[in-house]
Design a protein around this motif. Structure first.
Motif, PDB file in Angstrom:
ATOM      1  N   GLY A  89       0.812  -1.210   0.000  1.00 23.78           N
ATOM      2  CA  GLY A  89       0.000   0.000   0.000  1.00 23.78           C
ATOM      3  C   GLY A  89       0.840   1.252   0.000  1.00 23.78           C
ATOM      4  O   GLY A  89       2.046   1.221  -0.218  1.00 23.78           O
ATOM      5  N   ASP A  90       0.167   2.381   0.244  1.00 23.04           N
ATOM      6  CA  ASP A  90       0.830   3.684   0.200  1.00 23.04           C
ATOM      7  C   ASP A  90       1.939   3.819   1.237  1.00 23.04           C
ATOM      8  O   ASP A  90       2.863   4.602   1.058  1.00 23.04           O
ATOM      9  N   GLU A  91       1.838   3.089   2.333  1.00 22.37           N
ATOM     10  CA  GLU A  91       2.839   3.186   3.402  1.00 22.37           C
ATOM     11  C   GLU A  91       3.752   1.959   3.450  1.00 22.37           C
ATOM     12  O   GLU A  91       4.366   1.677   4.471  1.00 22.37           O
ATOM     13  N   GLU A  92       3.845   1.249   2.350  1.00 23.82           N
ATOM     14  CA  GLU A  92       4.695   0.050   2.280  1.00 23.82           C
ATOM     15  C   GLU A  92       6.111   0.369   2.748  1.00 23.82           C
ATOM     16  O   GLU A  92       6.714   1.354   2.346  1.00 23.82           O
ATOM     17  N   GLY A  93       6.610  -0.473   3.647  1.00 24.02           N
ATOM     18  CA  GLY A  93       7.961  -0.322   4.169  1.00 24.02           C
ATOM     19  C   GLY A  93       8.041   0.528   5.432  1.00 24.02           C
ATOM     20  O   GLY A  93       9.046   0.508   6.115  1.00 24.02           O
ATOM     21  N   ASN A  94       6.979   1.269   5.734  1.00 26.78           N
ATOM     22  CA  ASN A  94       6.959   2.044   6.973  1.00 26.78           C
ATOM     23  C   ASN A  94       6.777   1.104   8.156  1.00 26.78           C
ATOM     24  O   ASN A  94       6.292  -0.013   8.003  1.00 26.78           O
ATOM     25  N   THR A  95       7.190   1.578   9.315  1.00 30.13           N
ATOM     26  CA  THR A  95       7.012   0.770  10.516  1.00 30.13           C
ATOM     27  C   THR A  95       5.879   1.337  11.357  1.00 30.13           C
ATOM     28  O   THR A  95       5.622   2.543  11.341  1.00 30.13           O
ATOM     29  N   ARG A  96       5.223   0.436  12.074  1.00 28.68           N
ATOM     30  CA  ARG A  96       4.129   0.805  12.977  1.00 28.68           C
ATOM     31  C   ARG A  96       4.401   0.220  14.349  1.00 28.68           C
ATOM     32  O   ARG A  96       4.737  -0.956  14.475  1.00 28.68           O
ATOM     33  N   PHE A  97       4.231   1.061  15.366  1.00 22.17           N
ATOM     34  CA  PHE A  97       4.369   0.608  16.746  1.00 22.17           C
ATOM     35  C   PHE A  97       2.979   0.427  17.325  1.00 22.17           C
ATOM     36  O   PHE A  97       2.132   1.303  17.230  1.00 22.17           O
ATOM     37  N   THR A  98       2.761  -0.739  17.941  1.00 20.25           N
ATOM     38  CA  THR A  98       1.499  -1.021  18.616  1.00 20.25           C
ATOM     39  C   THR A  98       1.814  -1.335  20.065  1.00 20.25           C
ATOM     40  O   THR A  98       2.573  -2.267  20.357  1.00 20.25           O
ATOM     41  N   GLU A  99       1.250  -0.512  20.978  1.00 22.19           N
ATOM     42  CA  GLU A  99       1.500  -0.735  22.399  1.00 22.19           C
ATOM     43  C   GLU A  99       0.866  -2.060  22.820  1.00 22.19           C
ATOM     44  O   GLU A  99      -0.268  -2.365  22.476  1.00 22.19           O
ATOM     45  N   ASN A 100       1.669  -2.852  23.553  1.00 15.78           N
ATOM     46  CA  ASN A 100       1.241  -4.181  23.961  1.00 15.78           C
ATOM     47  C   ASN A 100       2.186  -4.614  25.080  1.00 15.78           C
ATOM     48  O   ASN A 100       3.383  -4.739  24.866  1.00 15.78           O
ATOM     49  N   GLU A 101       1.647  -4.877  26.260  1.00 13.86           N
ATOM     50  CA  GLU A 101       2.507  -5.216  27.406  1.00 13.86           C
ATOM     51  C   GLU A 101       3.314  -6.488  27.193  1.00 13.86           C
ATOM     52  O   GLU A 101       4.313  -6.712  27.874  1.00 13.86           O
ATOM     53  N   ASN A 102       2.930  -7.323  26.233  1.00 11.53           N
ATOM     54  CA  ASN A 102       3.683  -8.544  25.928  1.00 11.53           C
ATOM     55  C   ASN A 102       4.679  -8.335  24.789  1.00 11.53           C
ATOM     56  O   ASN A 102       5.317  -9.291  24.350  1.00 11.53           O
ATOM     57  N   GLY A 103       4.797  -7.103  24.307  1.00 11.95           N
ATOM     58  CA  GLY A 103       5.703  -6.818  23.201  1.00 11.95           C
ATOM     59  C   GLY A 103       7.161  -6.956  23.606  1.00 11.95           C
ATOM     60  O   GLY A 103       7.497  -7.111  24.782  1.00 11.95           O
ATOM     61  N   THR A 104       8.014  -6.860  22.619  1.00 11.16           N
ATOM     62  CA  THR A 104       9.455  -7.028  22.850  1.00 11.16           C
ATOM     63  C   THR A 104      10.250  -5.757  22.567  1.00 11.16           C
ATOM     64  O   THR A 104      11.473  -5.768  22.604  1.00 11.16           O
ATOM     65  N   THR A 105       9.540  -4.660  22.287  1.00 11.92           N
ATOM     66  CA  THR A 105      10.208  -3.416  21.931  1.00 11.92           C
ATOM     67  C   THR A 105       9.752  -2.298  22.857  1.00 11.92           C
ATOM     68  O   THR A 105       8.567  -2.147  23.114  1.00 11.92           O
ATOM     69  N   ASP A 106      10.716  -1.525  23.364  1.00 10.58           N
ATOM     70  CA  ASP A 106      10.395  -0.336  24.149  1.00 10.58           C
ATOM     71  C   ASP A 106      10.714   0.888  23.302  1.00 10.58           C
ATOM     72  O   ASP A 106      11.775   0.949  22.671  1.00 10.58           O
ATOM     73  N   VAL A 107       9.792   1.839  23.280  1.00  4.85           N
ATOM     74  CA  VAL A 107      10.015   3.084  22.553  1.00  4.85           C
ATOM     75  C   VAL A 107       9.752   4.253  23.488  1.00  4.85           C
ATOM     76  O   VAL A 107       8.941   4.155  24.411  1.00  4.85           O
ATOM     77  N   ILE A 108      10.444   5.346  23.239  1.00  3.80           N
ATOM     78  CA  ILE A 108      10.206   6.567  23.999  1.00  3.80           C
ATOM     79  C   ILE A 108       8.948   7.211  23.432  1.00  3.80           C
ATOM     80  O   ILE A 108       8.845   7.435  22.224  1.00  3.80           O
ATOM     81  N   VAL A 109       7.994   7.520  24.313  1.00  5.94           N
ATOM     82  CA  VAL A 109       6.747   8.132  23.867  1.00  5.94           C
ATOM     83  C   VAL A 109       6.603   9.574  24.345  1.00  5.94           C
ATOM     84  O   VAL A 109       5.756  10.312  23.839  1.00  5.94           O
ATOM     85  N   ASP A 110       7.433   9.997  25.316  1.00  8.62           N
ATOM     86  CA  ASP A 110       7.326  11.366  25.789  1.00  8.62           C
ATOM     87  C   ASP A 110       8.575  11.757  26.579  1.00  8.62           C
ATOM     88  O   ASP A 110       9.215  10.907  27.199  1.00  8.62           O
ATOM     89  N   PHE A 111       8.907  13.039  26.525  1.00 10.89           N
ATOM     90  CA  PHE A 111       9.979  13.617  27.334  1.00 10.89           C
ATOM     91  C   PHE A 111       9.816  15.125  27.288  1.00 10.89           C
ATOM     92  O   PHE A 111       9.111  15.664  26.436  1.00 10.89           O
ATOM     93  N   ASP A 112      10.470  15.792  28.222  1.00 10.09           N
ATOM     94  CA  ASP A 112      10.440  17.251  28.283  1.00 10.09           C
ATOM     95  C   ASP A 112      11.594  17.771  27.432  1.00 10.09           C
ATOM     96  O   ASP A 112      12.762  17.674  27.831  1.00 10.09           O
TER      97      ASP A 112
END
Length: 82
Positions: A39-62
């Motif tokens: 589709g139009d976003e082919e190759g883009n990555t998507r993060f889905t919050e899930n407590e059983n996931g294996t990836t941590d991402v920064i979602v906020d900071f000052d």
């Protein structure tokens, strides 16, 4: 100190370094990252919050706090003659 034939070190990602030295200054979320297969976003990555996931991402900071931290560290290095 000499790195790659120079007498200085290039700071490639001070924000990433700050997540290590000041982890309490960042809010993170655990989840999974998937690649959009078509589709139009082919190759883009998507993060889905899930407590059983294996990836941590920064979602906020000052940004002001982190900017001051980074500039303070740079200034300290200059004062030491680094």
């Amino acid at each position: 100190m000499t790195t790659n034939g120079t007498d200085y070190i290039l700071l490639h990602d001070p924000l990433a370094a700050a997540t290590i030295t000041h982890p309490n200054s960042f809010e993170s979320a655990t989840g999974s990252v998937d690649v959009v297969p078509s589709g139009d976003e082919e190759g883009n990555t998507r993060f889905t919050e899930n407590e059983n996931g294996t990836t941590d991402v920064i979602v906020d900071f000052d940004p002001i706090e982190i900017e001051e931290l980074i500039l303070d560290r740079i200034q300290s290095g200059l004062e030491l003659g680094a």
